[in-house]
Design a protein around this motif. Structure first.
Motif, PDB file in Angstrom:
ATOM      1  N   GLN A 272     -89.216  23.070 -16.815  1.00 16.26           N
ATOM      2  CA  GLN A 272     -88.513  22.714 -18.125  1.00 16.26           C
ATOM      3  C   GLN A 272     -87.789  24.225 -18.739  1.00 16.26           C
ATOM      4  O   GLN A 272     -87.140  23.995 -19.463  1.00 16.26           O
ATOM      5  CB  GLN A 272     -89.911  22.500 -19.278  1.00 16.26           C
ATOM      6  CG  GLN A 272     -90.288  21.019 -19.041  1.00 16.26           C
ATOM      7  CD  GLN A 272     -91.597  20.679 -19.989  1.00 16.26           C
ATOM      8  OE1 GLN A 272     -92.122  21.732 -20.260  1.00 16.26           O
ATOM      9  NE2 GLN A 272     -91.754  19.425 -20.285  1.00 16.26           N
ATOM     10  N   ALA A 273     -88.486  25.340 -17.926  1.00 17.18           N
ATOM     11  CA  ALA A 273     -88.202  26.803 -18.588  1.00 17.18           C
ATOM     12  C   ALA A 273     -86.824  27.040 -17.577  1.00 17.18           C
ATOM     13  O   ALA A 273     -85.843  27.569 -18.077  1.00 17.18           O
ATOM     14  CB  ALA A 273     -89.037  27.636 -18.323  1.00 17.18           C
ATOM     15  N   VAL A 274     -86.755  26.642 -16.318  1.00 12.38           N
ATOM     16  CA  VAL A 274     -85.640  27.211 -15.647  1.00 12.38           C
ATOM     17  C   VAL A 274     -84.831  26.060 -14.941  1.00 12.38           C
ATOM     18  O   VAL A 274     -83.629  26.347 -14.254  1.00 12.38           O
ATOM     19  CB  VAL A 274     -86.184  28.034 -14.345  1.00 12.38           C
ATOM     20  CG1 VAL A 274     -86.950  29.046 -14.868  1.00 12.38           C
ATOM     21  CG2 VAL A 274     -86.906  27.335 -13.490  1.00 12.38           C
ATOM     22  N   GLY A 275     -85.084  24.737 -15.236  1.00 16.20           N
ATOM     23  CA  GLY A 275     -84.115  23.639 -14.470  1.00 16.20           C
ATOM     24  C   GLY A 275     -84.312  23.574 -13.153  1.00 16.20           C
ATOM     25  O   GLY A 275     -84.998  24.321 -12.462  1.00 16.20           O
ATOM     26  N   GLY A 276     -83.678  22.569 -12.617  1.00 20.12           N
ATOM     27  CA  GLY A 276     -83.758  21.986 -11.230  1.00 20.12           C
ATOM     28  C   GLY A 276     -83.027  23.056 -10.317  1.00 20.12           C
ATOM     29  O   GLY A 276     -83.406  23.150  -9.110  1.00 20.12           O
ATOM     30  N   HIS A 277     -81.794  23.296 -10.720  1.00 21.00           N
ATOM     31  CA  HIS A 277     -81.019  24.319  -9.552  1.00 21.00           C
ATOM     32  C   HIS A 277     -81.618  25.450  -9.202  1.00 21.00           C
ATOM     33  O   HIS A 277     -81.557  26.136  -8.023  1.00 21.00           O
ATOM     34  CB  HIS A 277     -79.708  24.630 -10.164  1.00 21.00           C
ATOM     35  CG  HIS A 277     -78.798  23.667 -10.483  1.00 21.00           C
ATOM     36  ND1 HIS A 277     -77.751  23.560 -10.988  1.00 21.00           N
ATOM     37  CD2 HIS A 277     -78.645  22.406  -9.640  1.00 21.00           C
ATOM     38  CE1 HIS A 277     -76.875  22.416 -10.758  1.00 21.00           C
ATOM     39  NE2 HIS A 277     -77.471  21.661 -10.093  1.00 21.00           N
ATOM     40  N   THR A 278     -82.545  26.149  -9.991  1.00 24.27           N
ATOM     41  CA  THR A 278     -83.399  27.370  -9.782  1.00 24.27           C
ATOM     42  C   THR A 278     -84.087  26.900  -8.329  1.00 24.27           C
ATOM     43  O   THR A 278     -84.156  27.855  -7.626  1.00 24.27           O
ATOM     44  CB  THR A 278     -84.324  27.599 -10.822  1.00 24.27           C
ATOM     45  OG1 THR A 278     -83.456  27.796 -12.110  1.00 24.27           O
ATOM     46  CG2 THR A 278     -85.056  28.959 -10.321  1.00 24.27           C
ATOM     47  N   TYR A 279     -84.519  25.818  -8.166  1.00 21.66           N
ATOM     48  CA  TYR A 279     -85.246  25.479  -6.941  1.00 21.66           C
ATOM     49  C   TYR A 279     -84.325  25.621  -5.753  1.00 21.66           C
ATOM     50  O   TYR A 279     -84.816  25.539  -4.652  1.00 21.66           O
ATOM     51  CB  TYR A 279     -86.013  24.192  -6.912  1.00 21.66           C
ATOM     52  CG  TYR A 279     -87.145  24.191  -7.994  1.00 21.66           C
ATOM     53  CD1 TYR A 279     -88.449  24.303  -7.636  1.00 21.66           C
ATOM     54  CD2 TYR A 279     -86.691  23.799  -9.289  1.00 21.66           C
ATOM     55  CE1 TYR A 279     -89.364  24.413  -8.464  1.00 21.66           C
ATOM     56  CE2 TYR A 279     -87.762  23.982 -10.390  1.00 21.66           C
ATOM     57  CZ  TYR A 279     -89.010  24.120 -10.111  1.00 21.66           C
ATOM     58  OH  TYR A 279     -90.077  24.170 -10.803  1.00 21.66           O
TER      59      TYR A 279
ATOM     60  N   HIS B 113     -75.906  27.533 -21.760  1.00 22.17           N
ATOM     61  CA  HIS B 113     -75.789  25.950 -21.736  1.00 22.17           C
ATOM     62  C   HIS B 113     -76.910  25.201 -21.184  1.00 22.17           C
ATOM     63  O   HIS B 113     -77.327  24.233 -21.557  1.00 22.17           O
ATOM     64  CB  HIS B 113     -74.501  25.692 -20.580  1.00 22.17           C
ATOM     65  CG  HIS B 113     -73.197  26.288 -21.444  1.00 22.17           C
ATOM     66  ND1 HIS B 113     -72.686  25.450 -22.344  1.00 22.17           N
ATOM     67  CD2 HIS B 113     -72.238  27.290 -21.014  1.00 22.17           C
ATOM     68  CE1 HIS B 113     -71.420  26.081 -22.971  1.00 22.17           C
ATOM     69  NE2 HIS B 113     -71.306  27.178 -22.012  1.00 22.17           N
ATOM     70  N   LEU B 114     -77.416  25.837 -20.083  1.00 21.23           N
ATOM     71  CA  LEU B 114     -78.626  25.193 -19.358  1.00 21.23           C
ATOM     72  C   LEU B 114     -79.877  25.006 -20.644  1.00 21.23           C
ATOM     73  O   LEU B 114     -80.494  23.904 -20.535  1.00 21.23           O
ATOM     74  CB  LEU B 114     -78.883  26.033 -18.112  1.00 21.23           C
ATOM     75  CG  LEU B 114     -80.302  25.617 -17.473  1.00 21.23           C
ATOM     76  CD1 LEU B 114     -80.157  24.260 -16.972  1.00 21.23           C
ATOM     77  CD2 LEU B 114     -80.735  26.550 -16.520  1.00 21.23           C
ATOM     78  N   GLN B 115     -80.131  26.244 -21.131  1.00 21.39           N
ATOM     79  CA  GLN B 115     -81.125  26.307 -21.975  1.00 21.39           C
ATOM     80  C   GLN B 115     -80.711  25.107 -23.016  1.00 21.39           C
ATOM     81  O   GLN B 115     -81.846  24.744 -23.403  1.00 21.39           O
ATOM     82  CB  GLN B 115     -81.389  27.447 -22.675  1.00 21.39           C
ATOM     83  CG  GLN B 115     -81.901  28.634 -21.668  1.00 21.39           C
ATOM     84  CD  GLN B 115     -83.149  28.332 -20.849  1.00 21.39           C
ATOM     85  OE1 GLN B 115     -84.136  27.664 -21.451  1.00 21.39           O
ATOM     86  NE2 GLN B 115     -83.292  28.311 -19.504  1.00 21.39           N
ATOM     87  N   GLN B 116     -79.663  25.193 -23.565  1.00 22.04           N
ATOM     88  CA  GLN B 116     -79.410  23.987 -24.685  1.00 22.04           C
ATOM     89  C   GLN B 116     -79.747  22.511 -23.994  1.00 22.04           C
ATOM     90  O   GLN B 116     -80.181  21.652 -24.671  1.00 22.04           O
ATOM     91  CB  GLN B 116     -77.890  24.191 -24.924  1.00 22.04           C
ATOM     92  CG  GLN B 116     -77.558  23.540 -26.142  1.00 22.04           C
ATOM     93  CD  GLN B 116     -75.927  23.925 -26.198  1.00 22.04           C
ATOM     94  OE1 GLN B 116     -75.352  24.673 -25.870  1.00 22.04           O
ATOM     95  NE2 GLN B 116     -75.181  22.621 -27.020  1.00 22.04           N
ATOM     96  N   ALA B 117     -79.243  22.495 -22.752  1.00 18.68           N
ATOM     97  CA  ALA B 117     -79.456  21.090 -22.011  1.00 18.68           C
ATOM     98  C   ALA B 117     -80.927  20.670 -21.991  1.00 18.68           C
ATOM     99  O   ALA B 117     -81.666  19.768 -22.271  1.00 18.68           O
ATOM    100  CB  ALA B 117     -78.747  20.990 -20.788  1.00 18.68           C
ATOM    101  N   LEU B 118     -81.513  21.888 -21.350  1.00 18.66           N
ATOM    102  CA  LEU B 118     -83.077  21.473 -21.087  1.00 18.66           C
ATOM    103  C   LEU B 118     -83.891  21.287 -22.488  1.00 18.66           C
ATOM    104  O   LEU B 118     -84.590  20.373 -22.693  1.00 18.66           O
ATOM    105  CB  LEU B 118     -83.665  22.829 -20.569  1.00 18.66           C
ATOM    106  CG  LEU B 118     -83.415  23.168 -19.000  1.00 18.66           C
ATOM    107  CD1 LEU B 118     -83.912  24.675 -18.525  1.00 18.66           C
ATOM    108  CD2 LEU B 118     -84.047  22.131 -18.169  1.00 18.66           C
ATOM    109  N   ALA B 119     -83.434  22.055 -23.739  1.00 16.49           N
ATOM    110  CA  ALA B 119     -83.994  21.781 -24.815  1.00 16.49           C
ATOM    111  C   ALA B 119     -83.754  20.410 -25.400  1.00 16.49           C
ATOM    112  O   ALA B 119     -84.477  19.998 -26.063  1.00 16.49           O
ATOM    113  CB  ALA B 119     -83.558  22.747 -26.004  1.00 16.49           C
TER     114      ALA B 119
END
Lengths: 486, 214
Positions: A331-338, A25-31
């Protein structure tokens, strides 16, 4: 329909990043977000011939504001008071929460509307309000979606960037008892949010917003938005509380203009946001509307410790989000990863400095040092340099020195002794060339599993660079080896 | 939390190598801000009014022109007919002294329902971004946001090139305390919070008409 589970992040960045890469889902949203912000910013800055001069001016304004921060804050406070408002000072997130709760009690508030405030997120204000029996209603669409999802924002400008349309549609169908309806179009989702939130604006006792800028000249709070929710939050209730920080202040309205000119262009690629609103004090006798009470809560939370330090330039940040939009790691991992309200490169610097939590020092390491963040920053913060300083600080302060520390130590010792360095690299190169001679590459190497898992490592074709340089480098300039512009 | 205030200001002064607070904060502020550097502004694509119209249209506002203010009630009625609507129109208090007759449309003092239209008289237009300016001494700020269609009337002479000219006008007009709210509005409300797709009509007006009075 599945019930919503609260978001609980893993404590380790590496694991969070791995989870993010595996989250379809995240990768879809980031794409989908893709190059949107990047292209829009690029178009906006090329439309004006003097954007570089605008950046320089904006940077100069931030420098000037910090240079005499004490005077500007005191003048801001004086003017807010003269305009019938009140300024409150909080050193810690806990103190900010306490002040806001006391204000809510003073104004007998049970319903609170909220505009987007990253400082509110920084101090976990919603949790504190809920605990005190006060219902906080987020009104920014992105923040509202996340309130339903029980998740923190993943971007400082587009908080719900990580959510797909289908996920948002599910959240609305689950939380709004409005019967069977088609929410497949974005317009239908936005219309439903408008309808549901409108009543909350009208019935709120207190409105809480953040601030993009504080103008010392007149004690004015400036807010830049596109939805109009910030204005309805600030204007309709009996009291308006602004949660902000000491570093948001600029001296004059002209200085505010200098910041506003680069803010929207850098953030969303707009010339200006749809709404730029300036709030000064409480409603006066001749004002046609506005709140009866106006409070500004100024948070420090270690920002004053950055002043005069090697990290002072981080206080220049105007929260446009351009650095994260252009960051290959974000762009690869999104904001929550931080795992911080401030993600991306600006968060990788700010989070360890403000929060000091175990694991926060991992964040400055989440960078390829490609330098795009610095090149797009509207106030030219040297983000890679600040991350480099934090990496160094991490090494100095680490209680347990890991492999990375010792490898670097050994490398430093070797690099400081050219003769030994040459001898060892020459042996290593010859050995690697001999071992890899048959295939010309390695598919596995000790300590480099991360590299060889995705690509082969090329075997050296000759001697080390230094030995080749000695042999023929001086005689043959490397013409054509690296064409200009590559 | 006066101890917090003291502690924060003390840390700031220490970091900036400053000793004590000036006794007169107004004077200290004036000294620091007396030199105003020339602003860095984007060049306009045309003359002020034309540039304003282009930028406003780029940002989603619908542009109209009338010759005199007396034409306004008729223009609003025609606009409603064109759009096939019979809206109630919240008319800003500024129009009370104009003697305009609103016979063809229903007018309101304040917003009653989400489908109402709003009519405001902007105190300035900014060509740089196609922005209109309204202040809460002239018009209730909430009625700029709660209506479905916002019509902002602007006197052609009030359209300036850049923001800074508006700040000067505000200083001249409100030499004491400035209004509680100064609104800069550039087109209809919007959001891109769902998959970064721009959707016009978030919490504020879905449509905006700017009417320049020549």
């Amino acid at each position: 329909m599945s019930s919503v589970q609260p978001y609980v992040p893993n404590k380790d960045f590496i694991y969070r990043a791995a989870d993010a890469l595996a989250d379809s889902h995240l990768q879809q949203a980031l794409a989908k977000a893709g190059r949107g912000f990047v292209d829009k910013r690029s178009a906006a800055v090329t439309r004006v011939p003097n954007f570089e001069a605008m950046r320089d001016r904006a940077r100069a304004v931030r420098q000037k504001a910090l240079q005499d921060l004490d005077i500007y804050l005191l003048h801001f406070e004086k003017k807010v008071t003269e305009a019938g408002g009140q300024v409150h000072w909080a050193e810690t997130p806990a103190q900010m929460r306490e002040i806001v709760l006391q204000l809510c009690a003073r104004h007998s508030a049970t319903r609170v509307t909220k505009g987007k405030s990253m400082v509110g997120e920084e101090v976990y204000l919603n949790e504190a309000l809920e605990k005190a029996g006060i219902t906080p209603f987020e009104t920014d669409l992105g923040e509202y979606i996340l309130q339903l999802a029980k998740e923190p924002p993943s971007h400082i400008v587009a908080p719900a960037l990580h959510k797909t349309r289908a996920q948002i549609q599910d959240l609305f169908l689950h939380h709004h008892a409005l019967g069977e309806r088609d929410l497949s179009a974005v317009e239908a989702i936005v219309d439903e949010a408008r309808q549901v939130i409108r009543d909350r604006f009208l019935r709120a006792d207190i409105g809480i917003t953040g601030a993009n800028l504080l103008i010392a000249e007149t004690g004015t709070v400036a807010i830049a938005t596109n939805e109009g929710n910030g204005d309805l939050t600030a204007t309709l209730p009996r009291a308006h509380i602004v949660t902000t920080t000491i570093d948001r202040v600029v001296p004059t309205w002209e200085d505010a203009s200098a910041i506003l000119r680069v803010l929207a262009r850098s953030a969303t690629g707009q010339q200006t946001t749809t709404y730029t609103s300036f709030f000064t004090g409480a409603r006066g006798d001749t004002d046609k509307d506005g709140p009866e009470a106006f409070h500004v809560v100024l948070l420090d939370n270690r920002r004053s410790q950055l002043l005069g330090s090697e990290y002072q330039e981080m206080l220049h940040c105007i929260r446009c989000g351009a650095c994260m939009n252009h960051c290959p790691v974000y762009q690869a991992v999104g904001g929550h990863t931080y795992d911080s309200v401030y993600p991306g490169p600006m968060g990788a610097v700010l989070t360890p400095l403000l929060r000091h939590r175990d694991g926060d020092y991992q964040l400055p390491n989440a960078s390829t040092f490609c330098g795009r963040c610095e090149s797009v920053c509207p106030v030219k913060i040297p983000l890679p340099d600040l991350m480099r300083k934090l990496r160094n600080r991490e090494q100095q302060e680490a209680r347990f020195k890991g492999a990375g520390y010792w490898i670097t130590k050994v490398f430093c010792a070797l690099a400081a002794s050219p003769r030994l360095y040459r001898a060892l690299t020459s042996i290593g190169t010859k050995l690697a060339a001999a071992l890899g001679a048959r295939r010309g590459r390695f598919s596995k190497l000790p300590l480099l599993g991360g590299w060889t898992a995705h690509r082969d490592f090329p075997a050296p074709q000759g001697g080390s660079f230094q030995s080749q340089w000695r042999r023929n480098g001086k005689a043959q300039p490397p013409v054509g080896a690296c064409p200009a512009g590559d | 939390m006066s101890s917090c205030r003291t502690a924060i200001l003390s840390r700031i002064r220490q970091a900036l190598n400053k000793r004590g607070t000036p006794t007169d904060i107004d004077e200290a502020f004036a000294n620091l801000t007396q030199q105003v550097p020339s602003p860095v502004q984007p060049p306009l694509s045309a003359g002020t009014v034309e540039a304003f119209s282009r930028a406003a249209a780029d940002n989603g506002a619908e542009m109209h022109r009338i010759e005199t203010l007396e034409e306004l009630p008729g223009w609003v009625a025609t606009r409603a007919a064109e759009l096939g609507q019979t809206p109630s129109v919240v008319v800003a208090p500024q129009f009370a002294d104009t003697g305009l007759q609103w016979t063809a449309i229903e007018t309101l003092d304040q917003v009653r329902q989400a489908t109402d239209w709003g009519l405001a008289w902007g105190c300035a237009g900014i060509a740089e971004t196609g922005t209109v300016v309204s202040v809460s001494r002239d018009c209730p700020s909430s009625s700029l946001f709660l209506v479905q269609r916002l019509i902002v009337v602007l006197d052609r002479a009030d359209i300036v090139a850049y923001q800074e000219e508006v700040w000067d006008r505000l200083r001249q007009r409100f030499s004491g305390r400035i209004p509680r709210t100064v609104n800069l509005i550039t087109g209809p409300s919007r959001t891109a919070d769902v998959e970064q797709q721009i959707q016009i009509g978030a919490h504020g007006p879905k449509w905006t008409d700017y009417v320049i009075v020549d």
